[in-house]
Design an enzyme around this catalytic site. Sequence first.
Site, PDB file in Angstrom:
ATOM      1  N   ASN A   9       0.871  -1.178   0.000  1.00  0.00           N
ATOM      2  CA  ASN A   9       0.000   0.000   0.000  1.00  0.00           C
ATOM      3  C   ASN A   9       0.906   1.226   0.000  1.00  0.00           C
ATOM      4  O   ASN A   9       1.511   1.548   1.011  1.00  0.00           O
ATOM      5  CB  ASN A   9      -0.880  -0.023   1.256  1.00  0.00           C
ATOM      6  CG  ASN A   9      -1.650   1.271   1.435  1.00  0.00           C
ATOM      7  OD1 ASN A   9      -1.817   2.049   0.480  1.00  0.00           O
ATOM      8  ND2 ASN A   9      -2.136   1.512   2.641  1.00  0.00           N
ATOM      9  N   TRP A  10       0.976   1.873  -1.150  1.00  0.00           N
ATOM     10  CA  TRP A  10       1.921   2.997  -1.267  1.00  0.00           C
ATOM     11  C   TRP A  10       1.418   4.284  -0.613  1.00  0.00           C
ATOM     12  O   TRP A  10       2.150   5.257  -0.542  1.00  0.00           O
ATOM     13  CB  TRP A  10       2.231   3.255  -2.750  1.00  0.00           C
ATOM     14  CG  TRP A  10       3.162   2.253  -3.349  1.00  0.00           C
ATOM     15  CD1 TRP A  10       3.710   1.159  -2.745  1.00  0.00           C
ATOM     16  CD2 TRP A  10       3.659   2.249  -4.693  1.00  0.00           C
ATOM     17  NE1 TRP A  10       4.512   0.472  -3.624  1.00  0.00           N
ATOM     18  CE2 TRP A  10       4.498   1.129  -4.824  1.00  0.00           C
ATOM     19  CE3 TRP A  10       3.470   3.083  -5.795  1.00  0.00           C
ATOM     20  CZ2 TRP A  10       5.161   0.822  -6.019  1.00  0.00           C
ATOM     21  CZ3 TRP A  10       4.122   2.780  -6.975  1.00  0.00           C
ATOM     22  CH2 TRP A  10       4.963   1.661  -7.080  1.00  0.00           C
ATOM     23  N   LYS A  11       0.170   4.291  -0.226  1.00  0.00           N
ATOM     24  CA  LYS A  11      -0.411   5.513   0.379  1.00  0.00           C
ATOM     25  C   LYS A  11      -0.156   6.713  -0.541  1.00  0.00           C
ATOM     26  O   LYS A  11      -0.176   6.568  -1.756  1.00  0.00           O
ATOM     27  CB  LYS A  11       0.144   5.741   1.788  1.00  0.00           C
ATOM     28  CG  LYS A  11       0.073   4.484   2.645  1.00  0.00           C
ATOM     29  CD  LYS A  11       0.341   4.734   4.088  1.00  0.00           C
ATOM     30  CE  LYS A  11       0.412   3.407   4.819  1.00  0.00           C
ATOM     31  NZ  LYS A  11       0.342   3.548   6.262  1.00  0.00           N
ATOM     32  N   HIS A  95      -9.337   1.125   4.902  1.00  0.00           N
ATOM     33  CA  HIS A  95      -8.041   1.256   5.587  1.00  0.00           C
ATOM     34  C   HIS A  95      -8.219   2.171   6.791  1.00  0.00           C
ATOM     35  O   HIS A  95      -8.996   3.130   6.747  1.00  0.00           O
ATOM     36  CB  HIS A  95      -7.005   1.832   4.609  1.00  0.00           C
ATOM     37  CG  HIS A  95      -5.620   1.775   5.161  1.00  0.00           C
ATOM     38  ND1 HIS A  95      -5.138   2.714   6.045  1.00  0.00           N
ATOM     39  CD2 HIS A  95      -4.611   0.890   4.976  1.00  0.00           C
ATOM     40  CE1 HIS A  95      -3.896   2.400   6.368  1.00  0.00           C
ATOM     41  NE2 HIS A  95      -3.555   1.287   5.734  1.00  0.00           N
ATOM     42  N   GLU A  97      -6.555   4.527   7.891  1.00  0.00           N
ATOM     43  CA  GLU A  97      -6.345   5.958   7.626  1.00  0.00           C
ATOM     44  C   GLU A  97      -7.572   6.580   6.961  1.00  0.00           C
ATOM     45  O   GLU A  97      -7.868   7.758   7.164  1.00  0.00           O
ATOM     46  CB  GLU A  97      -5.078   6.153   6.773  1.00  0.00           C
ATOM     47  CG  GLU A  97      -3.828   5.904   7.612  1.00  0.00           C
ATOM     48  CD  GLU A  97      -2.613   5.420   6.834  1.00  0.00           C
ATOM     49  OE1 GLU A  97      -2.597   5.526   5.600  1.00  0.00           O
ATOM     50  OE2 GLU A  97      -1.683   4.902   7.485  1.00  0.00           O
ATOM     51  N   GLU A 179      -5.260  -5.040  10.663  1.00  0.00           N
ATOM     52  CA  GLU A 179      -4.219  -4.024  10.845  1.00  0.00           C
ATOM     53  C   GLU A 179      -4.462  -3.269  12.146  1.00  0.00           C
ATOM     54  O   GLU A 179      -5.249  -2.304  12.185  1.00  0.00           O
ATOM     55  CB  GLU A 179      -4.265  -3.026   9.685  1.00  0.00           C
ATOM     56  CG  GLU A 179      -4.038  -3.667   8.331  1.00  0.00           C
ATOM     57  CD  GLU A 179      -3.449  -2.646   7.362  1.00  0.00           C
ATOM     58  OE1 GLU A 179      -2.328  -2.876   6.903  1.00  0.00           O
ATOM     59  OE2 GLU A 179      -4.093  -1.611   7.114  1.00  0.00           O
ATOM     60  N   GLY A 185       2.590   2.082  10.569  1.00  0.00           N
ATOM     61  CA  GLY A 185       3.523   3.183  10.367  1.00  0.00           C
ATOM     62  C   GLY A 185       4.236   3.621  11.637  1.00  0.00           C
ATOM     63  O   GLY A 185       4.850   4.683  11.683  1.00  0.00           O
ATOM     64  N   SER A 221       3.620  -2.370  10.239  1.00  0.00           N
ATOM     65  CA  SER A 221       5.078  -2.404  10.336  1.00  0.00           C
ATOM     66  C   SER A 221       5.695  -3.765   9.974  1.00  0.00           C
ATOM     67  O   SER A 221       6.640  -4.225  10.629  1.00  0.00           O
ATOM     68  CB  SER A 221       5.534  -1.938  11.724  1.00  0.00           C
ATOM     69  OG  SER A 221       5.068  -0.620  11.963  1.00  0.00           O
ATOM     70  N   GLY A 242       2.832  -1.026   4.191  1.00  0.00           N
ATOM     71  CA  GLY A 242       2.991   0.360   3.758  1.00  0.00           C
ATOM     72  C   GLY A 242       4.455   0.684   3.515  1.00  0.00           C
ATOM     73  O   GLY A 242       5.011   0.450   2.435  1.00  0.00           O
ATOM     74  N   GLY A 243       5.108   1.222   4.537  1.00  0.00           N
ATOM     75  CA  GLY A 243       6.479   1.729   4.418  1.00  0.00           C
ATOM     76  C   GLY A 243       7.443   0.797   3.703  1.00  0.00           C
ATOM     77  O   GLY A 243       8.184   1.224   2.809  1.00  0.00           O
TER      78      GLY A 243
END
Length: 258
Positions: A9-11, A95, A97, A179, A185, A221, A242-243
């Site tokens: 997930n590149w956000k 998600h 976010e 999640e 993150g 993470s 993500g990251g």
Amino acid sequence: MRKLFMAGNWKMHMTESEALNFVKQVKPLVADVTDKDMLICPPFPVLSRMQDALKDSNVALGAQNMHFEEKGAFTGEVSGPMLKAVGCEYVIIGHSERRQYFGETNEIVNKKLKAALNHDLLPIVCVGESLEQRENNETMKVIEAQIRESFKDLITADFKGTGADLAINDWSQITIAYEPVWAIGTGKTASPEQAQEVHAFIRSLLPKEVAQKVRILYGGSVKPDNVKELMAKPDIDGGLVGGASLKPESFAGLCVFD
Ligand code: PEP
């Protein structure tokens, strides 16, 4: 046997040139991966170019969000047919976010989930508790409500029974991502045992004909150096990352381990 599934997930990261560069570098690194499904979910503006760039590769394309309506006066939104038209196979829904910053409720998630299925997109439905909820021992209660409400009309009335409204075959299209919000993150990962406990609980909520077939990803993470122990747990079927999905070597490190 469920095939492992690694989803990036590149956000809100990556311009077009950065995204093209990523794909160029990652393709040879994961070319031999056959034991896992792989996915990247870039931001909307680069999806169309990614469709071309990923052609003939073993990495699928997905979006990070969609609107539940097909078209209309919804400024700034993107619909299921638009995502299909630029080559998306998957879409992330709910998600944390989106829930936290854009007010997405379980009811909205439910509408989006139904719209995704109607438009032949493969939904990845996210659930997860906040730190406060975990500390108050509310994790299972929160997760159950998220699943029950997000899948409203799609799972049985008694919820653990048999006659699922969603056709049994349709369940093969669904992925769930657990999640924990406190792990996203933050560099804090749920321990494999904590994650396994919630994954097994989520599976216990699904109609029993399909429960063993639905993939449940862990997100929070995940990195190349903790992926192996997380994936060793019986109910963890992959990662929503993500990251660590933003760098070609790191994404490849999530996909190539034994
Ligand atoms: C995510 O984007 O869903 C996520 C889990 O992010 P990170 O891997 O950076 O925690």
